[in-house]
Design an enzyme around this catalytic site. Sequence first.
Site, PDB file in Angstrom:
ATOM      1  N   LYS A 198       0.933  -1.004  -0.003  1.00  0.00           N
ATOM      2  CA  LYS A 198      -0.097  -0.235   0.007  1.00  0.00           C
ATOM      3  C   LYS A 198       0.888   1.404  -0.208  1.00  0.00           C
ATOM      4  O   LYS A 198       1.602   1.616   0.796  1.00  0.00           O
ATOM      5  CB  LYS A 198      -0.982   0.023   1.265  1.00  0.00           C
ATOM      6  CG  LYS A 198      -1.866   1.138   1.032  1.00  0.00           C
ATOM      7  CD  LYS A 198      -2.819   1.615   2.258  1.00  0.00           C
ATOM      8  CE  LYS A 198      -1.921   2.622   2.989  1.00  0.00           C
ATOM      9  NZ  LYS A 198      -1.820   3.897   2.407  1.00  0.00           N
ATOM     10  N   GLU A 274       9.826   0.855  10.956  1.00  0.00           N
ATOM     11  CA  GLU A 274      10.806   2.040  10.556  1.00  0.00           C
ATOM     12  C   GLU A 274      10.144   3.438  10.950  1.00  0.00           C
ATOM     13  O   GLU A 274       9.321   3.806   9.872  1.00  0.00           O
ATOM     14  CB  GLU A 274      11.477   1.944   9.351  1.00  0.00           C
ATOM     15  CG  GLU A 274      12.303   0.555   9.005  1.00  0.00           C
ATOM     16  CD  GLU A 274      13.622   0.622   9.683  1.00  0.00           C
ATOM     17  OE1 GLU A 274      13.793   1.504  10.471  1.00  0.00           O
ATOM     18  OE2 GLU A 274      14.247  -0.147   9.338  1.00  0.00           O
ATOM     19  N   CYS A 308      13.389  11.350   7.595  1.00  0.00           N
ATOM     20  CA  CYS A 308      13.204  10.593   8.980  1.00  0.00           C
ATOM     21  C   CYS A 308      14.526  10.785   9.689  1.00  0.00           C
ATOM     22  O   CYS A 308      14.622  11.213  10.826  1.00  0.00           O
ATOM     23  CB  CYS A 308      13.111   9.048   8.792  1.00  0.00           C
ATOM     24  SG  CYS A 308      14.080   8.141   7.879  1.00  0.00           S
ATOM     25  N   GLU A 402       8.856  15.733  16.112  1.00  0.00           N
ATOM     26  CA  GLU A 402       9.245  15.707  14.647  1.00  0.00           C
ATOM     27  C   GLU A 402       8.414  16.705  13.702  1.00  0.00           C
ATOM     28  O   GLU A 402       7.458  16.535  13.718  1.00  0.00           O
ATOM     29  CB  GLU A 402       9.022  14.295  14.251  1.00  0.00           C
ATOM     30  CG  GLU A 402       9.673  14.068  12.615  1.00  0.00           C
ATOM     31  CD  GLU A 402       9.516  12.711  11.954  1.00  0.00           C
ATOM     32  OE1 GLU A 402       8.326  12.049  12.364  1.00  0.00           O
ATOM     33  OE2 GLU A 402      10.570  12.151  11.650  1.00  0.00           O
TER      34      GLU A 402
END
Length: 502
Positions: A198, A274, A308, A402
């Site tokens: 996906k 992750e 990231c 973040e």
Amino acid sequence: MASVLNEPIETRLFINGEFQFRDSSTKTTFDVVYPYTKEVVAQGMTPNKPRTNKIFSQSAPVQEATVEDVDDAVAAANAAFPAWRDLGTAQRGAYLHKLSKLILESNGELAKLETLSTGRPISHFFDAAMAAETFGYFATGGWSAQGTASLNTPDHLNLTVKQPYGVAALIIPWNFPLIMFAGKMAPALAAGNTVILKSSEKAPLTSLYVAKLIEKAGFPPGVINIISGHGNPAGAALSSHMKVRCISFTGSSLTGQKIQAAAAKTNLKHVLMELGGKSPAIVFEDADLEAAAAQTQFSIQFNSGQVCVANSRIYVHESVVEKFTRLFREKFEAVQLGDPLDPSTSHGPQIDVLQYNRIKEYLAIGEKDGKLTTGGDANDGYFVRPTIFEGVPEDSRLMREEVFGPVVAINTFSTEEEAIEKANDTEFGLYASVFTKDLDRAVRLAKALDAGTVGVNCTSPTNAKDGAFGGYKMSGSGREGILYSLDNFLETKTILIKTSKL
Ligand code: NAD
């Protein structure tokens, strides 16, 4: 704009080896928008809204996978599994090799599609080469699925063998879609699993383009299924599906928690995560400041900070902070904002209005809690200039969450202990870096920092091709990489054989 793409964009669901051009059962589709011009690349059809695609006139709505579509994809993958598992490593590898070649040959078209969906400058596109390399590696990488053997138990031969899980779900984010696609799909297939991938609702087009290449490479129907759609319903349906035996996920920590919970509540499927980061870089007084500034500014500017591992917190020894910040700022401000399709552009817009607004919220927090010394909202589309905040307290949300934008906080430290404490004071742990010429200190720091990767005199996105990639704490669980990923898609089975005495 009409001539940007050479071929019609593929927007259908790829289930059981063929594009199933059908309306989703809820009749929903969605748009993909070029973040620079805000033009619709692939246009969803909503009632009374005419299709007026300017980038490619034959654009069709992107099909949103429903729970029913997910069920179909899982059923197709499940049916294809035994034959794919039993095909053997060499023959599976031959398909992967073909796909690797086809991806490389499609570099130009894939670059345009990724730029149009994400706004990342086309000059920074290396993804097709990397994806092709990954498929190429795993074309023979399946041979390392090895177990052990022993005669340690009297009158028994004890064997361990590795076997695929069955149906694997691969859920990927939008920031490097093609690299994530390959990094998960190649090892999953090489290990003998069948897959449903996906893509992200923000960037589904390169995944669908590769689906066409998968058709061309002649993979057996059902071995690879590619669906587009939002986290809900498609991602959630995969995470809680009873016939999906493992999930490999890359995305935010918040979504990771939801997927883990869904897996726990259903069939306890194996989960690899992750996730996000808030990576620190530590610059000591003896470092090569020019090199440290060049690398750390690129880390947080690359892909407009939507990375990231970006070093979003920099701790500089108080005796060199002025010099370091000046060098950092000179390079950071030198970026070229503009059309991401223009090869001279080095800084693109944020991917969409959601990300842009989210970053603006953090800019406001930074201005309230600290001092903005360069950058900020460009007040031009979704552009945010490379931004530096100084003197932000460690407990500010800007330091703890973040941001996923080109926004860095530069703070100071006076002792090694203080630097380690500040760097580790986070729930994330993806990548940390240290700049110093003192080898003893570098080794002490490498040991003390809570991060899946520690760079010494280098920072993200630098990585070793054969390294293990993954996070400590809420940055994830498990490791990916060419030497590690195969194992993420394999179960270990013991076979104990009773032998007769002589
Ligand atoms: P996201 O978590 O919003 O979405 C990632 C994927 O999960 C998308 O395909 C999305 O549709 C799907 N999803 C959303 N809700 C879901 C649900 N409830 N169940 C199942 N699937 C669901 O992340 P994003 O915004 O696409 O990507 C940015 C994030 O990814 C950042 O946090 C970044 O740090 C992280 N990231 C991590 C790595 C890494 O390797 N550690 C690499 C790239 C990006």
